[in-house]
Design an enzyme around this catalytic site. Sequence first.
Site, PDB file in Angstrom:
ATOM      1  N   CYS A  54     -78.958  -4.050 -18.157  1.00  0.00           N
ATOM      2  CA  CYS A  54     -80.078  -4.168 -17.215  1.00  0.00           C
ATOM      3  C   CYS A  54     -80.490  -5.630 -17.040  1.00  0.00           C
ATOM      4  CB  CYS A  54     -81.257  -3.294 -17.637  1.00  0.00           C
ATOM      5  SG  CYS A  54     -81.578  -3.320 -19.382  1.00  0.00           S
ATOM      6  N   THR A  55     -80.312  -6.442 -18.070  1.00  0.00           N
ATOM      7  CA  THR A  55     -80.574  -7.888 -17.930  1.00  0.00           C
ATOM      8  C   THR A  55     -79.607  -8.489 -16.917  1.00  0.00           C
ATOM      9  OG1 THR A  55     -81.251  -8.003 -20.229  1.00  0.00           O
ATOM     10  CG2 THR A  55     -80.676 -10.080 -19.189  1.00  0.00           C
TER      11      THR A  55
END
Lengths: 183, 451
Positions: free
Chosen positions: B213-214
Site C-alpha cells: 500500500c505504501t
Amino acid sequence: MIRLFKVKEKQREIAENSNGMPPTKKQSPGELRLNKDISELNLPKTCSIKFPNGKDDLMNFEVTVKPDEGYYLGGKFTFTFQIATIYPHEAPKVKCRERVYHPNIDLDGNVCLNILREDWKPVLNINTVIYGLYHLFTEPNHEDPLNSEAAAVLRDNPQQFGTNVKRAMGGGHIGQTAFSRCM
Amino acid sequence: MAQSTNSSSSSRSRDLDKLLLRPGHLVASTFEPGTQLRDDLEEYVKILVVGAGGLGCELLKDLALSGFRNLEVIDMDTIEVSNLNRQFLFRLQDVGKPKAEVAAKRVMERVSGVNIVPHFCRIEDKELDFYSEFSIIVLGLDSIEARSYINAVACGFLEYDSEDNPREETMKPMVDGGTEGFKGHARVILPGMTPCFECTIWLFPPQVKFPLCTLAETPRTAAHCIEYAHLIKWDEVHSGKSFDPDNPEHMQWVYLEASKRAELFGIQGVTYSLTQGVVKNIIPAIASTNAIISAACALETLKLASGCSKTLSNYLTYNGVEGLHTKVTEFVKDKECLVCGPGILIELDTSVTLKSFIDQLEDHPKLLIAGASVTHGRNNLYMQAPPTLEELTRSNLSLPLFDLMDKSSEGIVHVTGLAGKGDKKQSCLRKLRVAFKGVGGITDTDMAGGA
Ligand SMILES: [Zn+2]
C-alpha cells in the site's frame, strides 16, 4: 583434512559398488519446511485448500475463503500461493484470482497484508497467512489502501460500501470497473 | 638443479613451490610436500567454479594461476555492457555472449596449460552425477537460492557410518565467496564437519520488503517507485505475462515506468542500475572486493586440495566500508540440519509397511513422533493433513516402505509430526536414515573395512 588423492580410487569403487541407483533429486529444505506447514494445517471451516499439481508439488496451491460474516458474507474468493525454494526465508507470493472490490486488494489481485511483505518472519507459516487472508474479509481496513476508491467509500460511507461489495460480488460494475462474480 | 628449463613456467610456480615443496608446522596431517604433490594437483584435482560473474572471473584467473589445470565453470548468464567495469575477462565485443564460454576462453589464452570447460546453462539443468565428478566446488554467486541449491547437491553426496561419523570419501568440500559493495565473505564448507549453508542461513538478513500500500499510495523513495513499477504496474499492463528479471527489455520497461512515477511524486534518484539493484536485490559490486574475496577463496581451495596449510575455520568476513576489517568466525553445525546432518538411523525389515513404520516412530526413544507425515526424495509418501492430501496418499499406508523407497538398501526420509511426551508435544521436522536389513550386506562390510 581431506585426502583427495587416496580418496579418488575409493570414490570410484563406491560408485561401482553402489546398487546402481543414480543419486536422486531431493526436496529442497524449503519444500520440506512447506510440507511441515501443510501437514499441520488447521484451517477454519471457512477456508479450503487445493493442490492443482498433485500430491508431490505443494509449492503451488490455491486457497478458497468463504467469509461467514461481515461485508463479504456469501462470497467465495480464491488465492494462488507460490512458494520459493528458500521458504521460509522468503514469504509466500499470494494473489487473489478474482477481481474483487476490496480496499486492501487491487484490481490485479495484489494483496496488502503486512505478514506477506514487511512483517514476514520465518517463524510464521502458511496457516498464519490463511488466517490473515480470512481476516481481510471480515475486517477490511481503509488505512492500508491498495484500492483507494474502495477505501474512501468504506471510511466515509460504510453503508454504501456494503452495497458496492454486494454488487461487485454479483459480477456488477462499480463506476467503470467490472468485477468478477464470486458468490 | 631442479629448475625447469622452461623459465616462464618455473617463475610461475616459484611461489607455489614454497608452499608445496617444503614441510611446515601449520599443515594438514595429510600433507606430503614434494614435486609429486605439485604434479598430482595438476593432474587429478578437478574444480568446478559456479558463477562466471564478478567473482567467477576472478576465481578462474586465481585458480588457474594457483596451478590448477582442470577447471570447469557453469553460468547461465550472457554478458551485459554494465558488467564490463569489473568482469575483467570480458570486452565490448563479447556483449551478448555466454559468460562461462568467454571467461573460459580468455583464461586459457593467458594461462598456459590450464583447461577450462564452460557450461552455459542453469545449475539445476545438470544431473547430480555432474557435480559428483569434482574434487572441490567453488561458489561465486550472488543469490541465496543458488547457494542453497548447490549446498543441497554437495551435501547430498555425504554418507555417514553407523556411528554417525561422516565418511570422508563422500565429503564434497565447498568454498563459498560472496560480495556486496565493500563487504564480503569467504567460507569453507566441509559437509559433515563444518556448518553447511543451510545450518547458518540466518546469516543472510531478510530482504527489505515495502508494504504494497505504501508503493501504491505514498511512495517516498526511488526504490518505492521501482518496486511499484515492478510489482504493481507490470501486472496492470501485462496481464498474465510474468516479469523476467533476466530480460533486459523487461528491466528497461520497469525503469521507464519507475522514472515516470518518480517524476509524478517529485522523487529523485531512479536510474537503470538502481532499478536492477532493487528488482534483483543486488548491491553494486566493487571490483576490489571481488578480487580480495576471490583471492581468499582460491587460497582456501589450494589448502583444501594440497593440505599445505590448515583451512580457515570457517567463515571469514571482510569489511572495507570504513578502513578495513577482517575477522574469522567459527560457526557451529546444526546437529539436526536437514541437509548436512546424519539423521537418525533406523533399521527395518523389508516387509515393514508405511503404516507400521509411522507407528514405530511414536515409540522410538529418540523420536517419539506421533502422527507423522513422511517424504522420500521428491515424493510425499503420506500426509496427515489436509484431508485432500491425506486421501491421495492413504493407499501408500499398506505398502512396504522398502518398495516405496525404490527398493534401495538405504535411504533418507523426512518426517514431520508432534514430538515429545504428554503436554510437552512440539511440532518437528526430522531427517531419518532408513537402512533395510539383509539388503546390500556386501557393500556394508566393504565400507566398514574401509572406514
Ligand atoms: Zn547443515
